[in-house]
Design a protein around this motif. Structure first.
Motif, PDB file in Angstrom:
ATOM      1  N   CYS A   1       1.124  -1.290  -0.013  1.00 35.69           N
ATOM      2  CA  CYS A   1      -0.680   0.028   0.232  1.00 35.69           C
ATOM      3  C   CYS A   1       0.749   1.148   0.212  1.00 35.69           C
ATOM      4  N   PHE A   2       2.231   0.967  -0.133  1.00 38.57           N
ATOM      5  CA  PHE A   2       3.114   2.553  -0.459  1.00 38.57           C
ATOM      6  C   PHE A   2       3.956   1.945  -1.059  1.00 38.57           C
ATOM      7  N   PRO A   3       4.619   3.509  -2.482  1.00 40.88           N
ATOM      8  CA  PRO A   3       5.940   2.473  -2.803  1.00 40.88           C
ATOM      9  C   PRO A   3       7.155   2.299  -2.266  1.00 40.88           C
ATOM     10  N   ARG A   4       7.197   1.688  -2.593  1.00 41.95           N
ATOM     11  CA  ARG A   4       9.061   0.779  -1.694  1.00 41.95           C
ATOM     12  C   ARG A   4       9.990   1.897  -1.692  1.00 41.95           C
ATOM     13  N   LEU A   5      10.415   1.905  -0.357  1.00 44.14           N
ATOM     14  CA  LEU A   5      10.826   3.148  -0.376  1.00 44.14           C
ATOM     15  C   LEU A   5      12.738   2.265   0.545  1.00 44.14           C
ATOM     16  N   LYS A   6      13.721   2.758   0.844  1.00 44.30           N
ATOM     17  CA  LYS A   6      15.330   2.280   1.101  1.00 44.30           C
ATOM     18  C   LYS A   6      14.543   2.010   2.905  1.00 44.30           C
ATOM     19  N   ILE A   7      14.863   1.371   3.338  1.00 42.09           N
ATOM     20  CA  ILE A   7      14.521   1.513   5.042  1.00 42.09           C
ATOM     21  C   ILE A   7      15.822   0.677   5.389  1.00 42.09           C
ATOM     22  N   ILE A   8      16.342   1.639   6.918  1.00 40.50           N
ATOM     23  CA  ILE A   8      17.478   0.937   6.866  1.00 40.50           C
ATOM     24  C   ILE A   8      17.336   0.845   9.154  1.00 40.50           C
ATOM     25  N   HIS A   9      17.722  -0.372   8.889  1.00 42.19           N
ATOM     26  CA  HIS A   9      17.103  -1.153  10.683  1.00 42.19           C
ATOM     27  C   HIS A   9      18.364  -0.580  11.149  1.00 42.19           C
ATOM     28  N   THR A  10      17.803   0.570  12.401  1.00 43.35           N
ATOM     29  CA  THR A  10      18.578   0.954  13.415  1.00 43.35           C
ATOM     30  C   THR A  10      19.235   0.045  14.643  1.00 43.35           C
ATOM     31  N   SER A  11      19.213  -0.740  15.266  1.00 45.64           N
ATOM     32  CA  SER A  11      19.263  -1.661  15.719  1.00 45.64           C
ATOM     33  C   SER A  11      19.239  -3.161  15.304  1.00 45.64           C
ATOM     34  N   LYS A  12      20.477  -3.642  15.755  1.00 38.60           N
ATOM     35  CA  LYS A  12      20.016  -5.317  15.428  1.00 38.60           C
ATOM     36  C   LYS A  12      19.861  -5.362  16.480  1.00 38.60           C
ATOM     37  N   LYS A  13      19.209  -5.753  18.089  1.00 39.50           N
ATOM     38  CA  LYS A  13      18.496  -6.593  19.033  1.00 39.50           C
ATOM     39  C   LYS A  13      17.658  -6.145  18.631  1.00 39.50           C
ATOM     40  N   PHE A  14      16.586  -5.214  18.412  1.00 37.67           N
ATOM     41  CA  PHE A  14      15.458  -4.744  18.219  1.00 37.67           C
ATOM     42  C   PHE A  14      14.592  -4.824  16.417  1.00 37.67           C
ATOM     43  N   ILE A  15      14.116  -5.805  15.580  1.00 37.37           N
ATOM     44  CA  ILE A  15      13.917  -5.414  14.647  1.00 37.37           C
ATOM     45  C   ILE A  15      13.053  -4.785  14.355  1.00 37.37           C
TER      46      ILE A  15
ATOM     47  N   VAL B   1       2.348 -11.508   3.781  1.00 37.36           N
ATOM     48  CA  VAL B   1       1.630 -12.184   4.442  1.00 37.36           C
ATOM     49  C   VAL B   1       1.227 -11.964   5.451  1.00 37.36           C
ATOM     50  N   PRO B   2      -0.048 -11.597   6.386  1.00 39.27           N
ATOM     51  CA  PRO B   2      -0.160 -10.660   6.926  1.00 39.27           C
ATOM     52  C   PRO B   2       0.131 -10.986   8.899  1.00 39.27           C
ATOM     53  N   VAL B   3       0.690 -11.623   8.289  1.00 37.53           N
ATOM     54  CA  VAL B   3       1.109 -11.550  10.322  1.00 37.53           C
ATOM     55  C   VAL B   3       2.150 -10.537  10.474  1.00 37.53           C
ATOM     56  N   PRO B   4       3.199 -10.579  11.555  1.00 33.06           N
ATOM     57  CA  PRO B   4       4.319  -9.092  11.632  1.00 33.06           C
ATOM     58  C   PRO B   4       5.310 -10.223  11.293  1.00 33.06           C
ATOM     59  N   SER B   5       5.798 -11.778  11.579  1.00 31.81           N
ATOM     60  CA  SER B   5       6.257 -12.011  11.457  1.00 31.81           C
ATOM     61  C   SER B   5       6.421 -13.398  11.206  1.00 31.81           C
ATOM     62  N   VAL B   6       7.184 -14.439   9.708  1.00 35.33           N
ATOM     63  CA  VAL B   6       6.979 -15.626   9.868  1.00 35.33           C
ATOM     64  C   VAL B   6       8.644 -16.019  10.355  1.00 35.33           C
ATOM     65  N   PRO B   7       8.228 -17.031  11.109  1.00 40.46           N
ATOM     66  CA  PRO B   7       9.419 -17.993  12.366  1.00 40.46           C
ATOM     67  C   PRO B   7      10.191 -18.519  10.411  1.00 40.46           C
ATOM     68  N   GLN B   8      11.588 -18.899  11.194  1.00 43.67           N
ATOM     69  CA  GLN B   8      12.344 -19.387   9.475  1.00 43.67           C
ATOM     70  C   GLN B   8      12.627 -20.563   9.174  1.00 43.67           C
TER      71      GLN B   8
ATOM     72  N   GLY C   1       6.957 -11.733   7.085  1.00 42.41           N
ATOM     73  CA  GLY C   1       5.397 -11.101   7.334  1.00 42.41           C
ATOM     74  C   GLY C   1       5.879  -9.260   7.068  1.00 42.41           C
ATOM     75  N   TYR C   2       5.059  -8.257   7.479  1.00 41.23           N
ATOM     76  CA  TYR C   2       5.778  -7.442   7.467  1.00 41.23           C
ATOM     77  C   TYR C   2       6.939  -6.136   8.925  1.00 41.23           C
ATOM     78  N   LYS C   3       6.568  -7.472   9.712  1.00 39.06           N
ATOM     79  CA  LYS C   3       8.350  -6.665  10.313  1.00 39.06           C
ATOM     80  C   LYS C   3       9.546  -7.390   9.943  1.00 39.06           C
ATOM     81  N   ASP C   4       9.379  -8.711   9.070  1.00 40.25           N
ATOM     82  CA  ASP C   4      10.410  -9.509   9.002  1.00 40.25           C
ATOM     83  C   ASP C   4      11.084  -8.583   7.977  1.00 40.25           C
TER      84      ASP C   4
END
Length: 856
Positions: free
Chosen positions: A456-470, A649-656, A680-683
């Motif tokens: 629902c939004f054009p793809r943008l560059k996303i930087i993850h600022t924390s290795k511990k908290f996704i 898929v509409p879940v925050p995270s899919v297990p590996q 998931g949208y959080k992965d």
């Protein structure tokens, strides 16, 4: 880079690959209740890829049958994926939970929540009374008591009751925000307008549905109505997009309001300061604020948390001082009757004052939207035990001061600060306002990340600022875009009273969206008692609509700019979703029929050159039309081709262990495989191409070994079964947890001669490229090693990424509006959005691209 442009139908290759492959936890060992589809195996597998299998007594070549599947609730065993093979199991994958039993960790987490979540609502005392009494001037002390009573019960009803007691619990596995609510609804009802979900997705661990209960019938009725009505689906999507647009607008107006209110204190401390000078200083502060945004929520939250803690102590201390010095009788405001008296005395002015009163609850949505950064309990405890008491003392103190100083209402907070601590408090308030400005910015980053994943939004560059908290991210383009718009707003509307009205519009738009979505979740998912649902909806929505009517009455003052900006953002999201939906539906319609591939034979009508071709497409089922264009355009195709589908898929995270799914396409001699990677949208997905290739090949080898194991079990069953009873062979599946399942149909029927068509028998070839000399008695172990050796040789020959740049164009007989949206607006967004292949850092020498055009 090899590039071919053709005006034909095809797929859009690797454009969806834009983050890093990571895992969140492992497969749950608990059984769950899910919806079971009758003949789920046959329809999920045989619609397209295994159409040559005659278990259905003919070719199955369409996807429509999935829509008519009979559903029933069953208890599932742990984590069996849609292809009944977990192709990749990485032990030790860490779950993104923010849980720690140590007291020290909890204190650090509470300190971080102050620096990230509560800055916005914590700085509301800077401007709430000033805006209220600008709209409804103070006539006597009772007006101050009435306005204070309004503020007190707004704080109790909206942030405390609505968000802390209800909305925070509507999180999607720790994720908050408008799109998290939408994702939660999509998981329990088929309301997504992009038809890329499969029945088997309900087997992901994150899809846990409730055990049947007496309230289930009402839930199922709502579910059926939502799924049957396209109008309701579109209304739900429009509501979510409108709420998201308001979140982005809020991220623009929050910094403007917070910073200008804090800098405005100079006019109290230094009489010679003018509004133009306040504006210039505010601009410089905002530039600094957005420049440090890239350092992440954890780092800045920990660094700025003590400053917010000191700010809240200042609020409480100043409030207690003013209560003791001026008038402690303002505690009468806890009697809600004073709200009635306030409206009775001031009538229309009191209604106008509501637009200022709602500012005391600004930042409430940040508690929910920033939830991915922290935990529910940390936010609840910090707000209840620290933030709310300090806010109430601050407002009580201001009211006590104003009850004897009516003329100081224009700058109520700084006027009420004792002169001997004015400059220290001014400094702390400015630091707090800068922190407050970040609250909705970080929430906006999270919301945009979710909307990008859900198409629902054009793809943008996303930087993850924390290795511990996704969940902690930074989006550079959006950050600087918000800064530019924020500067435009404060330069156009330099009056904080008009900015405050725009602030109220954005906040209330988000609040009302959240109320409606949470009400739907209470009915559909929580299955809450209908009386509780009605009370929540009537009280929350009623209060918010009353506030909204007040801010809309002053929209002509200049705050209409924020509505225009929100409308533009809504239009961008709707155009992107509309174009993506048309593009995907066309891909489904134009996919290659399996009969065509079978007629071409195992050589696919061309030369099979050594190597592996990874063909990226958006189809989770079927062979994309782009593959046909590669066959007709190139003189040779790779000896092994893997169709890679990156699927959200509409879940925050899919297990590996449930992420990568493999299966064969056509008989073994074709060397065609499908890999569906579910996220998931959080992965997070962000790795170089060498690491990705290694994971993919290891996954494929694991799939082939498990496939051989199952084939061996089936062969054992053949020894005790007559040939005429082959169709009743029982398939045995050994799941990763050791459970054994009998599914009643063979997994690899193409390996049984009775299931192969004569044309297939003639075209069956050896792993090299020559005619097959295999016999049914070929040793299984030898066959397995031969195929693995073939994979290794193909890998040594090189891996090439086959990408299709899909495009859509409106047909000549389309409506003018459709041509405008598709040919210009959507095309512009696609051209300027981020291409996912850049994250894999694939050298140009490893890329082949074909440009495709759909006529829609």
């Amino acid at each position: 880079m090899f590039s071919v442009e053709e005006g034909s139908s095809g797929g859009d290759g690797g454009s969806e690959m834009d983050d890093e492959i990571t895992g969140d936890g492992s497969t749950s060992s608990l059984s769950r209740w899910v919806f079971d589809e009758k003949n789920d195996y046959d329809e999920d597998y045989d619609d397209d890829d295994d159409g040559y299998d005659e278990r259905q007594h003919g070719d199955v070549d369409s996807d429509e049958e999935d829509d008519n599947v009979e559903q029933r609730l069953i208890r599932t065993s742990p984590a069996v994926d849609s292809f009944d093979v977990d192709a990749l199991e990485i032990p030790g994958a860490q779950k993104n939970d923010i849980e720690d039993s140590s007291l020290g960790r909890k204190l650090v987490l509470a300190l971080q929540t102050l620096g990230v979540v509560f800055g916005d609502i914590g700085t509301s005392p800077l401007y709430t009374f000033s805006v209220m009494f600008n709209r409804s001037p103070i006539n006597d002390k009772e007006d101050v008591i009435g306005a204070l009573s309004l503020v007190i019960y707004t704080l109790l009803l909206l942030p405390l009751v609505k968000y802390v007691f209800f909305v925070l619990w509507a999180n999607d596995d720790g994720e908050g925000g408008t799109f998290a609510l939408y994702s939660l609804i999509c998981r329990h009802a088929n309301v997504s307008l992009i038809p890329n979900q499969l029945p088997s997705d309900a087997r992901i661990s994150g899809f846990g549905l409730k055990v049947p209960s007496p309230e289930l019938e009402r839930s199922l009725i709502i579910k059926e109505k939502l799924e049957a009505s396209m109008v309701l689906k579109k209304l739900l999507l429009i509501l979510v997009l409108a709420g998201t647009a308001m979140v982005i607008a809020d991220a623009v107006v929050t910094p403007a309001m917070s910073v200008m209110s804090a800098i405005g204190g100079l006019k109290v401390g230094v009489g010679a300061i003018k509004q133009d000078q306040v504006l210039v200083i505010s601009v410089s502060f905002l530039v600094i604020l957005f420049s440090v945004q890239k350092y992440g929520a954890s780092k800045l939250g920990l660094a700025l948390g003590p400053a917010l803690l000191l700010w809240f102590f200042c609020l409480a201390g100043i409030g207690i001082y003013n209560l003791a010095k001026y008038d402690s009788s303002v505690f009468r405001a806890f009697n809600p009757a004073h709200i009635y008296f306030f409206f009775k005395r001031n009538s229309v002015n009191a209604w106008y004052a509501l637009g200022g009163c709602v500012l005391c609850a600004t930042g409430s949505e940040a508690m929910f939207a920033d939830l991915s950064y922290f935990s529910v309990h940390s936010i609840q405890l910090t707000f209840t035990l620290l933030v709310l008491p300090c806010l109430l003392l601050g407002y009580l103190g201001q009211a006590a001061y104003l009850s004897e100083n009516f003329s100081h209402a224009e700058n109520a907070f700084f006027s009420s600060v004792p002169s001997f601590i004015f400059w220290p408090v001014f400094l702390i308030s400015n630091i707090a306002s800068l922190i407050a400005s970040r609250a909705m910015t970080t929430a906006t980053f999270t919301c945009i990340k979710q909307s990008i994943a859900l198409g629902c939004f054009p793809r943008l560059k996303i930087i993850h600022t924390s290795k511990k908290f996704i969940g902690q991210i930074y989006i550079p383009v959006l950050n600087w875009f918000l800064l530019v718009v924020c500067l435009i707003v404060i330069c156009s509307i330099s009056n904080i009273f008009m900015i405050g009205n725009a602030y109220g519009i954005a906040e209330l738009g988000i609040m009302m969206t959240t109320t409606i979505l949470v009400t739907l979740i209470m009915l559909l998912i929580w299955q809450t008692n209908i009386i509780v649902v009605c009370l929540f909806a009537i009280v929350a929505l009623g209060v918010e609509l009353m506030f909204f009517s007040s801010v809309l009455s002053s929209v002509a003052d200049g705050s209409w700019i924020i509505l225009v900006f929100a409308a533009i953002m809504f239009f961008i999201m709707y155009v992107w979703n509309y174009g993506s939906k048309l593009k995907y539906e066309t891909e489904v319609q134009k996919k290659l029929p399996m009969d065509l591939l079978r007629e071409l034979g195992s050589n696919l009508g061309t030369i099979r050159a050594p190597g592996i071709g990874l063909l990226y497409n958006e189809l989770a089922k079927g062979v994309p039309a782009i593959f046909g264009h590669f066959l007709t355009t190139l003189p040779a195709i790779h000896s092994m081709v893997i169709f890679v589908c990156i699927k959200y898929v509409p879940v925050p995270s899919v297990p590996q262990s449930e992420r990568f799914l493999f299966r064969r396409v056509c008989p073994r001699s074709y060397h065609l495989f499908r890999c569906v990677a579910r996220y998931g949208y959080k992965d997070v997905r962000k790795e170089n191409h060498q690491a990705f290739e290694q994971i993919l090949i290891e996954s494929l080898e694991k799939f082939i070994r498990k496939e051989a194991q199952e084939r061996s079990l089936e062969s054992d069953g053949d020894n005790n079964t007559d040939s005429e009873d082959d169709t009743t062979l029982s398939r045995v599946l050994i799941a990763p947890n050791g459970s054994v399942y009998s599914l009643g149909v063979p997994l690899l029927a193409e390996h049984l001669e009775s299931y192969m068509r004569p044309s297939e028998k003639r075209s069956s070839m050896d792993f090299g490229a020559g005619p097959s000399n295999e016999t049914p008695a070929l040793d299984a172990e030898q066959s397995l090693e031969k195929e693995l050796s073939f994979i290794h040789k193909a890998k040594e020959s090189g891996v090439v990424y086959l990408l299709g740049h899909g495009d859509i164009r409106a047909t000549k007989d389309s409506w003018f509006l459709k041509k405008l949206v598709i040919n210009y607006m959507y095309a512009f967004l696609r051209k300027n959005s981020r291409r996912g292949i850049t994250n894999l850092s694939v050298p140009h020498s490893h890329l082949m691209q074909v440009g495709m055009t759909y006529m829609v």
